[in-house]
Design an enzyme around this catalytic site. Structure first.
Site, PDB file in Angstrom:
ATOM      1  N   SER A 137       0.800  -1.231   0.000  1.00 48.49           N
ATOM      2  CA  SER A 137       0.000   0.000   0.000  1.00 48.49           C
ATOM      3  C   SER A 137       0.824   1.268   0.000  1.00 48.49           C
ATOM      4  O   SER A 137       0.422   2.274  -0.578  1.00 48.49           O
ATOM      5  CB  SER A 137      -0.945   0.009   1.210  1.00 48.49           C
ATOM      6  OG  SER A 137      -0.206  -0.047   2.412  1.00 48.49           O
ATOM      7  N   LYS A 155      13.069  -0.903   0.971  1.00 48.89           N
ATOM      8  CA  LYS A 155      11.659  -0.542   0.947  1.00 48.89           C
ATOM      9  C   LYS A 155      11.566   0.863   0.345  1.00 48.89           C
ATOM     10  O   LYS A 155      12.062   1.833   0.929  1.00 48.89           O
ATOM     11  CB  LYS A 155      11.105  -0.570   2.373  1.00 48.89           C
ATOM     12  CG  LYS A 155       9.600  -0.501   2.487  1.00 48.89           C
ATOM     13  CD  LYS A 155       9.208  -0.741   3.949  1.00 48.89           C
ATOM     14  CE  LYS A 155       7.706  -0.638   4.137  1.00 48.89           C
ATOM     15  NZ  LYS A 155       7.342  -0.893   5.566  1.00 48.89           N
ATOM     16  N   MET A 242      17.479  -2.355   4.800  1.00 47.27           N
ATOM     17  CA  MET A 242      17.751  -3.306   5.878  1.00 47.27           C
ATOM     18  C   MET A 242      18.364  -4.560   5.275  1.00 47.27           C
ATOM     19  O   MET A 242      18.395  -4.741   4.052  1.00 47.27           O
ATOM     20  CB  MET A 242      16.459  -3.635   6.629  1.00 47.27           C
ATOM     21  CG  MET A 242      15.421  -4.350   5.817  1.00 47.27           C
ATOM     22  SD  MET A 242      13.759  -4.320   6.569  1.00 47.27           S
ATOM     23  CE  MET A 242      13.172  -2.723   6.015  1.00 47.27           C
ATOM     24  N   ASP A 285      -0.019  -5.255  12.798  1.00 48.75           N
ATOM     25  CA  ASP A 285      -0.550  -5.809  11.549  1.00 48.75           C
ATOM     26  C   ASP A 285      -0.246  -7.304  11.490  1.00 48.75           C
ATOM     27  O   ASP A 285       0.914  -7.691  11.338  1.00 48.75           O
ATOM     28  CB  ASP A 285       0.080  -5.092  10.355  1.00 48.75           C
ATOM     29  CG  ASP A 285      -0.523  -5.530   9.025  1.00 48.75           C
ATOM     30  OD1 ASP A 285      -1.370  -6.446   9.024  1.00 48.75           O
ATOM     31  OD2 ASP A 285      -0.158  -4.950   7.988  1.00 48.75           O
ATOM     32  N   ASN A 290       4.104 -10.188   6.837  1.00 45.39           N
ATOM     33  CA  ASN A 290       5.020  -9.457   7.725  1.00 45.39           C
ATOM     34  C   ASN A 290       5.956 -10.385   8.495  1.00 45.39           C
ATOM     35  O   ASN A 290       6.740  -9.919   9.322  1.00 45.39           O
ATOM     36  CB  ASN A 290       4.226  -8.601   8.713  1.00 45.39           C
ATOM     37  CG  ASN A 290       3.508  -7.463   8.017  1.00 45.39           C
ATOM     38  OD1 ASN A 290       3.934  -6.999   6.974  1.00 45.39           O
ATOM     39  ND2 ASN A 290       2.406  -7.025   8.590  1.00 45.39           N
ATOM     40  N   ASP A 304       8.249  -6.310   8.878  1.00 42.72           N
ATOM     41  CA  ASP A 304       7.674  -4.984   8.632  1.00 42.72           C
ATOM     42  C   ASP A 304       7.255  -4.365   9.954  1.00 42.72           C
ATOM     43  O   ASP A 304       6.555  -4.994  10.750  1.00 42.72           O
ATOM     44  CB  ASP A 304       6.469  -5.119   7.690  1.00 42.72           C
ATOM     45  CG  ASP A 304       6.000  -3.778   7.159  1.00 42.72           C
ATOM     46  OD1 ASP A 304       5.619  -2.917   7.978  1.00 42.72           O
ATOM     47  OD2 ASP A 304       5.995  -3.585   5.936  1.00 42.72           O
TER      48      ASP A 304
END
Length: 437
Positions: A137, A155, A242, A285, A290, A304
């Site tokens: 998203s 990311k 990362m 989440d 994740n 995440d």
């Protein structure tokens, strides 16, 4: 992947608004066409039926996925709060949005990298893969190798997402209101404001880097759980670098032996207790994406941290009391603790209050058990039925405090994962050590 499968993200507010305006025109055209078809058959169509045609729903879902962040985040919050009370059409549309997003094309990706690392950004890497590992998203993830040979995961945030959050959320809400898909009783304004706050937090990669480093510090010496290492020199405002961590998607655990599945499930439940009662921060989440499972090391990998929320000592103490009261089925103590975190702010009947407390106790059913078989339970159905009883028959639609909502979401997500993995857990023994003052 080639650029044929990518779609440029509209980066400016006016262009993003124009995308929704064009969508409204196409939806309106679909309404007219469907109305003509039904009239030709001698049917008298209703407005909602005209809006909810498969073609119109595809148009809406496609456009919202293209705009990404706001639509997906609002969809998550709506599904958390409204759950099974939403129309089937809206639930399916939101489920589609949560499944991912189309990646941005190479030129747009390169522009974001240049903004963060300079025009010579490629000199920082021996290798850089332009094909994303994942597209979600707020951004997409790419793999790279730096000059020292370190395997990296980057990311990369979609351009314009942060600047357009507030207007995007407002536009998405307008579209959903137009479609008449939202339950009229839903306390929408609170969810709208929270969607904006949460999106701003998730788009703040420096804040996520702080969470990443905090988890790395807390868990660095913990066996069986692995947290990526942060690379500040290769990160920026819209770039988070990362270490790349290998592993398989968490739902692939179903192919492991039952004892191994149960070990990882126990790790996840204990980790939630540790997050809430030791770290004071919870990655809220529960999306399976994740987490990873590394079959080589048998490690659980955390990936995440964008949806991480901080919980104050007041909150953690209140939830410690809620867990204890729920396990003991002490209604008076449960009422007192729930009131402390913001339930029952408005006047409700004794029957409604009893129903809310019953939901609390039901949600903690697994935590009371010496061994709980998640594969054999119908807990999800009973929670849904009691929630609908409260909302529809008791006439009480009350969103819990937002921090509570996210915590409930994490616990419910773990229950869902445990059911999918078909595990039995000694939940009470796993949880009780964390509940002592």
């Amino acid at each position: 992947m080639t650029d044929k499968s990518a779609r440029s993200v509209p980066a400016h507010r006016l262009s993003r608004l124009a995308h929704l305006g064009g969508l409204a025109t196409r939806v309106a055209g679909g309404v007219v066409a469907e109305g003509v078809r039904q009239l030709a058959k001698g049917q008298r169509p209703e407005a909602k039926d005209l809006l909810l045609t498969p073609a119109n729903l595809r148009r809406v879902a496609d456009k919202l996925a293209h705009l990404r962040g706001a639509a997906m985040k609002l969809g998550q919050l709506l599904s958390m709060d409204a759950g099974d009370l939403m129309p089937v059409e809206l639930a399916e549309l939101l489920a589609g949005l949560r499944s991912g997003a189309t990646p941005m094309p190479m030129l747009q990706l390169a522009a974001v990298m240049e903004q963060n690392l300079g025009s010579d950004w490629q000199t920082h890497f021996q290798q850089f893969s332009f094909s994303p590992l994942a597209a979600a998203s707020i951004g997409q993830v790419h793999q790279a190798i730096d000059r020292q040979g370190n395997q990296l995961a980057l990311k990369i945030q979609y351009p314009g997402v942060r600047q357009s959050i507030d207007s995007d959320v407002d536009n998405v809400v307008s579209l959903l209101k137009l479609s008449r898909l939202l339950p009229p009783e839903l306390p929408l304004q609170e969810l709208i404001e929270e969607a904006k706050r949460q999106l701003h937090a998730e788009a703040d990669y420096r804040l996520e880097a702080e969470h990443l480093q905090a988890y790395h510090q807390h868990l660095n010496h913990r066996e069986e759980i692995r947290v990526p290492q942060f690379y500040p020199a290769l990160s920026g405002e819209t770039l988070l670098c990362m270490s790349y961590e290998s592993g398989a998607a968490l739902d692939q655990l179903i192919y492991q032996a039952r004892p191994e599945r149960q070990r990882i499930a126990a790790l996840l439940l204990e980790l939630l207790m540790q997050e809430l009662f030791v770290f004071g921060r919870v990655q809220t989440d529960p999306n399976f994406a994740n987490f990873l499972y590394d079959p080589a090391s048998r490690d659980l990998v955390l990936l995440d941290f964008g949806a991480t929320r901080l919980y104050s000592p007041h909150w953690t103490q209140a939830y410690r009391a809620i867990f204890r009261a729920g396990i003991a089925q002490d209604r008076d103590a449960l009422l007192e603790a729930a009131t402390q975190i913001g339930y029952f702010k408005r006047e409700i009947t004794s029957a409604q209050q009893t129903q809310v407390l019953s939901l609390f106790e039901l949600a903690m059913e697994p935590l009371r058990a010496e061994t709980y078989d998640f594969a054999a339970t119908d807990l999800a159905r009973r929670l849904r039925d009691q929630g609908m009883e409260l909302s529809l028959r008791q006439g009480y639609w009350h969103s819990p405090p937002i921090d509570a909502l996210f915590l409930h979401r994490k616990l419910a997500g773990l229950y869902l994962l445990f059911a999918r993995l078909g595990v039995s857990l000694p939940c009470r023994a796993l949880v009780e050590p964390w509940l002592a003052d």
